[in-house]
Scaffold this active site. Sequence first.
Site, PDB file in Angstrom:
ATOM      1  N   SER A   1       0.839  -1.201   0.000  1.00  0.00           N
ATOM      2  CA  SER A   1       0.000   0.000   0.000  1.00  0.00           C
ATOM      3  C   SER A   1       0.872   1.248   0.000  1.00  0.00           C
ATOM      4  O   SER A   1       2.097   1.172  -0.003  1.00  0.00           O
ATOM      5  CB  SER A   1      -0.922   0.008   1.225  1.00  0.00           C
ATOM      6  OG  SER A   1      -0.171   0.242   2.404  1.00  0.00           O
TER       7      SER A   1
ATOM      8  N   SER B   1       0.894   3.533   2.480  1.00  0.00           N
ATOM      9  CA  SER B   1       0.912   4.122   3.819  1.00  0.00           C
ATOM     10  C   SER B   1       2.295   4.605   4.245  1.00  0.00           C
ATOM     11  O   SER B   1       2.421   5.372   5.193  1.00  0.00           O
ATOM     12  CB  SER B   1       0.387   3.119   4.850  1.00  0.00           C
ATOM     13  OG  SER B   1       1.299   2.052   5.017  1.00  0.00           O
TER      14      SER B   1
ATOM     15  N   LYS C   1       5.725  -0.069   9.356  1.00  0.00           N
ATOM     16  CA  LYS C   1       5.557   1.316   9.806  1.00  0.00           C
ATOM     17  C   LYS C   1       6.889   1.811  10.370  1.00  0.00           C
ATOM     18  O   LYS C   1       7.856   1.074  10.488  1.00  0.00           O
ATOM     19  CB  LYS C   1       4.472   1.424  10.891  1.00  0.00           C
ATOM     20  CG  LYS C   1       3.105   0.871  10.505  1.00  0.00           C
ATOM     21  CD  LYS C   1       2.413   1.679   9.434  1.00  0.00           C
ATOM     22  CE  LYS C   1       1.066   1.062   9.064  1.00  0.00           C
ATOM     23  NZ  LYS C   1       0.444   1.750   7.913  1.00  0.00           N
TER      24      LYS C   1
ATOM     25  N   SER D   1      -2.726   6.294   6.716  1.00  0.00           N
ATOM     26  CA  SER D   1      -2.040   5.188   7.368  1.00  0.00           C
ATOM     27  C   SER D   1      -2.839   4.710   8.570  1.00  0.00           C
ATOM     28  O   SER D   1      -3.193   5.507   9.456  1.00  0.00           O
ATOM     29  CB  SER D   1      -0.636   5.609   7.811  1.00  0.00           C
ATOM     30  OG  SER D   1      -0.028   4.597   8.583  1.00  0.00           O
TER      31      SER D   1
END
Length: 295
Positions: A100, A102, A157, A260
């Site tokens: 993705s 994010s 992340k 996100s």
Amino acid sequence: MSWDFALILFVLLVVTGVVWSLDYFFLRSRRRQRAAAEMARYDAAPTGVGSAEAAKLRREAYEKAHKVPWFIEYCVSFFPVILFVFVLRSFIVEPFRIPSGSMLPTLQNGDLILVNKFDYGIRLPVIDRKVVPLGNPDRGDVIVFRYPVDADVDYIKRVVGIPGDEVVYRNKVLYLNGQEVPLERAGEFYEPDRSSYVGEFIETLGADTHRILLDRQRRQDLMPITDYPYRKNCNYFSGGVRCVVPEAHYFVMGDNRDNSLDSRYWGFVPDENIVGRAFFIWMNFGDLGRIGRFN
């Protein structure tokens, strides 16, 4: 049904390893003995054929007696390959694909990355139990981890808060232990998911400097999507959230701050969920220029 690749690889390793061991220590010598006995029996019996034909028949008798069953042959051939992949993937590096946007602009959808498996300690494969601690994630590290809400899904992340930190995200501004995290405007970035341009900033977390995307004009309501562990450590209010990171947990956020799903919504990442530190883009089939390290 969710397939655990590590478990499948481990089962294959055990099966091929057992067969390889049986063949190396027992079956191989038995085949040789059987072949030798077959040749001795052939030599003792009159053949009534010429020497060339006799040699051919003798060789065929040896090969038939010494023939390796197909299952054993495949296991013996694949065992070293499976062992190499298992050790590499379990203890050194593991590949992942970014699914993705994010983590834009740092990582893009389609990036194929490598994750360092030993920076934070050596873990036993399959059960993921740390047996040799070597270090801990630091602020600014990009980590891959098992999503706390669904452990069958891997997330990536950036670590913002480590154990004991107070993290406040208020009106699109990040505060760490009472200090505003510095941002420097770096221009505009085209975000494919929204088909629009968004502000790009340079963020400094301690000694780490990286780029983030942030739309200061876009409203962002922060509400928990689940009743996560240590929920009492967080306080949600209009335009933001304040959290104190518990021991052996981490507060993570995506670099694409308005796009996100991260700790602001589902809480903290337990240490036991961490897979490793992402450090290298080894391929992007749409843009070969992205290959290399990233911050």
